[in-house]
Design an enzyme around this catalytic site. Sequence first.
Site, PDB file in Angstrom:
ATOM      1  N   HIS A 122      30.194  86.092  53.053  1.00  6.33           N
ATOM      2  CA  HIS A 122      30.845  87.280  52.494  1.00  6.33           C
ATOM      3  C   HIS A 122      30.557  88.415  53.477  1.00  6.33           C
ATOM      4  O   HIS A 122      29.508  88.407  54.139  1.00  6.33           O
ATOM      5  CB  HIS A 122      30.202  87.556  51.133  1.00  6.33           C
ATOM      6  CG  HIS A 122      30.831  88.653  50.340  1.00  6.33           C
ATOM      7  ND1 HIS A 122      30.596  89.974  50.606  1.00  6.33           N
ATOM      8  CD2 HIS A 122      31.658  88.609  49.259  1.00  6.33           C
ATOM      9  CE1 HIS A 122      31.266  90.703  49.712  1.00  6.33           C
ATOM     10  NE2 HIS A 122      31.916  89.904  48.896  1.00  6.33           N
ATOM     11  N   ASP A 199      21.866  84.828  50.685  1.00  2.85           N
ATOM     12  CA  ASP A 199      22.763  85.605  49.833  1.00  2.85           C
ATOM     13  C   ASP A 199      22.986  84.769  48.576  1.00  2.85           C
ATOM     14  O   ASP A 199      23.675  83.750  48.613  1.00  2.85           O
ATOM     15  CB  ASP A 199      24.083  85.852  50.585  1.00  2.85           C
ATOM     16  CG  ASP A 199      25.174  86.454  49.694  1.00  2.85           C
ATOM     17  OD1 ASP A 199      24.939  86.615  48.470  1.00  2.85           O
ATOM     18  OD2 ASP A 199      26.254  86.753  50.212  1.00  2.85           O
ATOM     19  N   GLN A 202      26.388  84.287  44.398  1.00  6.34           N
ATOM     20  CA  GLN A 202      26.981  83.212  43.593  1.00  6.34           C
ATOM     21  C   GLN A 202      25.926  82.185  43.198  1.00  6.34           C
ATOM     22  O   GLN A 202      26.005  81.578  42.129  1.00  6.34           O
ATOM     23  CB  GLN A 202      28.111  82.516  44.374  1.00  6.34           C
ATOM     24  CG  GLN A 202      29.235  83.433  44.823  1.00  6.34           C
ATOM     25  CD  GLN A 202      29.991  84.049  43.673  1.00  6.34           C
ATOM     26  OE1 GLN A 202      30.081  83.489  42.582  1.00  6.34           O
ATOM     27  NE2 GLN A 202      30.542  85.242  43.892  1.00  6.34           N
ATOM     28  N   LYS A 225      27.264  89.808  38.520  1.00  8.45           N
ATOM     29  CA  LYS A 225      27.894  88.498  38.645  1.00  8.45           C
ATOM     30  C   LYS A 225      27.247  87.474  37.707  1.00  8.45           C
ATOM     31  O   LYS A 225      27.763  86.391  37.510  1.00  8.45           O
ATOM     32  CB  LYS A 225      27.813  88.013  40.091  1.00  8.45           C
ATOM     33  CG  LYS A 225      28.652  88.881  41.033  1.00  8.45           C
ATOM     34  CD  LYS A 225      29.077  88.137  42.254  1.00  8.45           C
ATOM     35  CE  LYS A 225      29.466  89.052  43.380  1.00  8.45           C
ATOM     36  NZ  LYS A 225      30.873  89.479  43.306  1.00  8.45           N
ATOM     37  N   CYS A 363      36.845  89.304  50.721  1.00  7.34           N
ATOM     38  CA  CYS A 363      35.770  89.884  51.545  1.00  7.34           C
ATOM     39  C   CYS A 363      35.179  88.853  52.495  1.00  7.34           C
ATOM     40  O   CYS A 363      33.969  88.810  52.708  1.00  7.34           O
ATOM     41  CB  CYS A 363      34.671  90.491  50.680  1.00  7.34           C
ATOM     42  SG  CYS A 363      35.248  91.823  49.662  1.00  7.34           S
TER      43      CYS A 363
END
Lengths: 405, 141
Positions: A122, A199, A202, A225, A363
């Site tokens: 991302h 990251d 998710q 999220k 993104c």
Amino acid sequence: MNFPVDEIRKDFPILDQKVNGRPLVYFDNAATTQKPMAVINRISEYYLKENSNVHRGVHHLSQLATEAYENARESVRKFINAGSKSEIIFTRGTTESINMLATIVESRVNEGDEILVTAMEHHSNFVPWQQLCLRKRANLKIVPISQQGVLDMDFLKKALNPRVKFLAVTHISNVLGTINPVKEIVKLAHEKGIPVVIDGAQGIVHSKVDVQDIDADFYAFSGHKIYGPMGIGVLYGRESWLNSLPPYQFGGEMVEKVGFDMTTFNHLPYKYEAGTPNVAGALGLEAALHYIDNLGMDKIIEHEDYLLKIATKKLSEIEGMKFVGEAPDKTAALSFLVEGIHPYDLGTLLDQMGVAVRTGHHCADPLMDFYGVPGTVRASFGLYNTEEEVSKLVDAAKKAVQMLR
Amino acid sequence: MTIAEKEQEILETFSMFEDWMDKYAYLIELGKELPLIDQQYKTNQYLISGCQSRVWLYADLMDGKVIFTADSDAVITKGIVSLLVKALSGHAPDEILKADLGFLEVIGLKEHLSPTRANGLTSMIKQIQLYAKAYQIKMKQ
């Protein structure tokens, strides 16, 4: 399936509405998830009964707020199984977490050094590292992926050399749904003494995260999220790392003692929490994590995998359907294109029929360039989605394709 | 037919449709009928900036009238640009610059489009007016 999705939907009143005269089908969960009443109530309750600035006053309310805020930190620690509460820094979200990191590690990166990222990142786990490299005349190296959307592990192994100062990789791709073998990646990097930044925007939502088991040096995620509020996020950092790095912003709770000539800084985690924190956000996030725990992450994953499986199967019946991201290890996000049809056209008509999907580059411009597409349509699943909604998506997609051809 | 008459004609067509799915179906049909831009002008120079899908617009002056041709990689976008071309192509620069394009408001297109697409529509109108302005100046010379 014995996942009580009908009961669960009652916890999310926002889902019960019509868009363009049709029942809303919300499949944009990878962008943000809806919030259960437990989260909304927790935030209201805080402002109704507990609001006060934390870590400051000796008065009753301030103590209540401080205790609640610190309990929320403990809940986050437990959720990701961090070794210590000191390792949980509250931020505004994944993007801020990673930007903060890419700033505080600046003195560790010198001209000619390398930072490794992957082609499926991302922008939030790409641009901060790219800009750091530009500032320090370091080199940004990209680990490629296969057409299927699987990370090239052989390339990665060879790329891990002594010049590499950090490896930044996503746990789960927001576009492809690919689940990266982060534990294995960390092991490989650590064998070469290279720290790893994950990251988890998710990853935190669609897998059971145990930062000690993964052995990550840093793990970043957002509250919104994972069914929590917007504007709150977390940076997990190994204590030894965070102790050795400089502060990010100055003022507020992060100072210990301020003099005219110098200032000493507070210990972890406060060293990285300058200014009044988002207390309500932290409490809302805690409520979200409890909500997930009560349902059981294993069951949620099983439910989402089932939705992904049937959506993939049914959508593939559409002539010219092409999935972007077909990794064997994949979850909850389904990106697709239909031959000869622009993703914006498809997305517009789906929206018209009440189906909320994301269209565009998600993104992840470098990834779109890799696949040579202007964007994709992405349906991403959450714990409250149903098999019936998947059928609505498929029917709407079929109708849209028929109109556009 | 004047621009105002053409606008009225488009409005009458749109008033026949009950819901937006039908309006989209009509836009898609219009998109397919759009007088296509000559391949040689389908370059970055004729791309309209501010659109999420790519839109090329070209204008030529024939007998004192501006002729617009366009293309887009998205068919709904083609339909939208086609509406503008339908209303404004084949008119003198003065007329194009005076057109109020009120029909867009009546159809409710701008409100209905996503903000990015609505911005794209604004960019298309601006580009059309720029061409008209340039030809107006050229004709005076």
